[in-house]
Enzyme design. Sequence first.
Site, PDB file in Angstrom:
ATOM      1  N   ASP A 250       3.036  -6.926  -7.354  1.00 40.02           N
ATOM      2  CA  ASP A 250       4.387  -7.182  -6.860  1.00 40.02           C
ATOM      3  C   ASP A 250       4.332  -7.542  -5.373  1.00 40.02           C
ATOM      4  O   ASP A 250       3.722  -6.832  -4.575  1.00 40.02           O
ATOM      5  CB  ASP A 250       5.272  -5.944  -7.071  1.00 40.02           C
ATOM      6  CG  ASP A 250       6.738  -6.218  -6.765  1.00 40.02           C
ATOM      7  OD1 ASP A 250       7.181  -7.363  -6.963  1.00 40.02           O
ATOM      8  OD2 ASP A 250       7.435  -5.282  -6.336  1.00 40.02           O
TER       9      ASP A 250
ATOM     10  N   MET B  90      -0.357  -0.339  -6.256  1.00 38.40           N
ATOM     11  CA  MET B  90      -0.990  -0.855  -7.460  1.00 38.40           C
ATOM     12  C   MET B  90      -0.238  -2.076  -7.968  1.00 38.40           C
ATOM     13  O   MET B  90       0.982  -2.153  -7.858  1.00 38.40           O
ATOM     14  CB  MET B  90      -1.013   0.228  -8.537  1.00 38.40           C
ATOM     15  CG  MET B  90      -1.654  -0.206  -9.850  1.00 38.40           C
ATOM     16  SD  MET B  90      -3.396  -0.624  -9.669  1.00 38.40           S
ATOM     17  CE  MET B  90      -4.120   1.027  -9.660  1.00 38.40           C
TER      18      MET B  90
ATOM     19  N   SER C 179       3.998   0.281  -2.344  1.00 38.23           N
ATOM     20  CA  SER C 179       4.135   1.111  -3.541  1.00 38.23           C
ATOM     21  C   SER C 179       3.331   2.388  -3.350  1.00 38.23           C
ATOM     22  O   SER C 179       3.545   3.114  -2.379  1.00 38.23           O
ATOM     23  CB  SER C 179       3.696   0.328  -4.783  1.00 38.23           C
ATOM     24  OG  SER C 179       4.013   1.046  -5.959  1.00 38.23           O
ATOM     25  N   THR C 180       2.365   2.678  -4.226  1.00 36.54           N
ATOM     26  CA  THR C 180       1.604   3.932  -4.147  1.00 36.54           C
ATOM     27  C   THR C 180       0.944   4.081  -2.781  1.00 36.54           C
ATOM     28  O   THR C 180       0.211   3.209  -2.336  1.00 36.54           O
ATOM     29  CB  THR C 180       0.522   3.965  -5.235  1.00 36.54           C
ATOM     30  OG1 THR C 180       1.109   3.675  -6.497  1.00 36.54           O
ATOM     31  CG2 THR C 180      -0.149   5.326  -5.270  1.00 36.54           C
TER      32      THR C 180
ATOM     33  N   HIS D 261       8.598   1.070  -3.734  1.00 35.14           N
ATOM     34  CA  HIS D 261       8.851   1.448  -5.124  1.00 35.14           C
ATOM     35  C   HIS D 261       9.149   2.939  -5.192  1.00 35.14           C
ATOM     36  O   HIS D 261       8.280   3.770  -4.950  1.00 35.14           O
ATOM     37  CB  HIS D 261       7.637   1.122  -5.997  1.00 35.14           C
ATOM     38  CG  HIS D 261       7.344  -0.346  -6.091  1.00 35.14           C
ATOM     39  ND1 HIS D 261       6.094  -0.829  -6.422  1.00 35.14           N
ATOM     40  CD2 HIS D 261       8.137  -1.436  -5.909  1.00 35.14           C
ATOM     41  CE1 HIS D 261       6.143  -2.149  -6.438  1.00 35.14           C
ATOM     42  NE2 HIS D 261       7.354  -2.544  -6.128  1.00 35.14           N
TER      43      HIS D 261
END
Length: 343
Positions: free
Chosen positions: A287, A284, A165-166, A191
């Site tokens: 998931d 973050m 993600s991030t 993501h």
Amino acid sequence: MSILRKKIRVLVVDDSLVFRELIARGLALDSALEVVATAADAYEARDKIIEFDPDVVTLDVEMPKMNGIDFLRRLMPQYPLPVVVISAVSDNVFEALNAGAVDFVTKPDMQNIRSLEALVNELVVKVKIASVAKVGHWKQRAAGAAVDNRNGADCSGVFIAIGSSTGGTEAVYSILQAMPADAPGILVVQHMPPRFTAMYADRLNNSCPMEVREAKNGDRIYPGLALIAPGDYHMRIKKTGTLYTVECRQEERVNGHCPSVDVLFESMARVVKEKAVGVILTGMGHDGARGLLAMRRQGARTIGQNEQSSVVYGMPKAAYEIGAVERQAALEDIPRLIYTLLG
């Protein structure tokens, strides 16, 4: 006795007065944020950074005098700060992420009130995430040396699943760039909103030894191919006879995301079992943690990015804490570790 939390100090940079004020007012409505200053261009932003020492910067990409990407390239080596860029749908997003931005939001139609509200809401979330991101060492990162598999493990029938993600766009890039052209089939959930995943896949395809594409429903998986889950679609691995394919479907969000890393990893646990390697990278939230644990319980080898090399040590930490991670490693060591575990 209540503990007073320090507010996140934000600098808003945008050449449009209307948009600049809209963002500043929207962010200021959140009790956890404080807009300490605004700036109309990169030069004013530089002075405001020195004067106000913000925790996070929101940065428009298209600006006069110096665009946001060039500003990032000059800013980060001197004043490493978490930056969330605001951009139209274009490759500029990936240029900005490559230059050190933590994340991005898409600039909406100024005439659409609902899309403007959605932008502010999304920006609030991403500013909060960016505030805990580590960016001081971003410029020291480099892709690891390419893995030479000529005398390595037999990877036939093996698949690699990666979730991030991030901070993940650059992390995934560094791994795929280091993988050989004949690497096992790789499935990636990053993501990312629709439209950007196709551009991201094309960008990776132009710079990595493997073929990289945005996944389509029914795509076959084979060595030398990496498939990126499309935005707004969950991606699963399926087996029909001796063939492995992907299923991409629009469904409800899982853990707040579509695509979701858990959805991919749980399908790997069901279908591939021990013939898989699962890798969870910076991001973050949690998931992917549950899915990675399912993979490990089915005999798959599992890797988590370590805290020191993660931009946000959220997803890898959640997976590690529930016992889903077999080995932790620095980002640059993960490609070789994959082959070590396969051997």
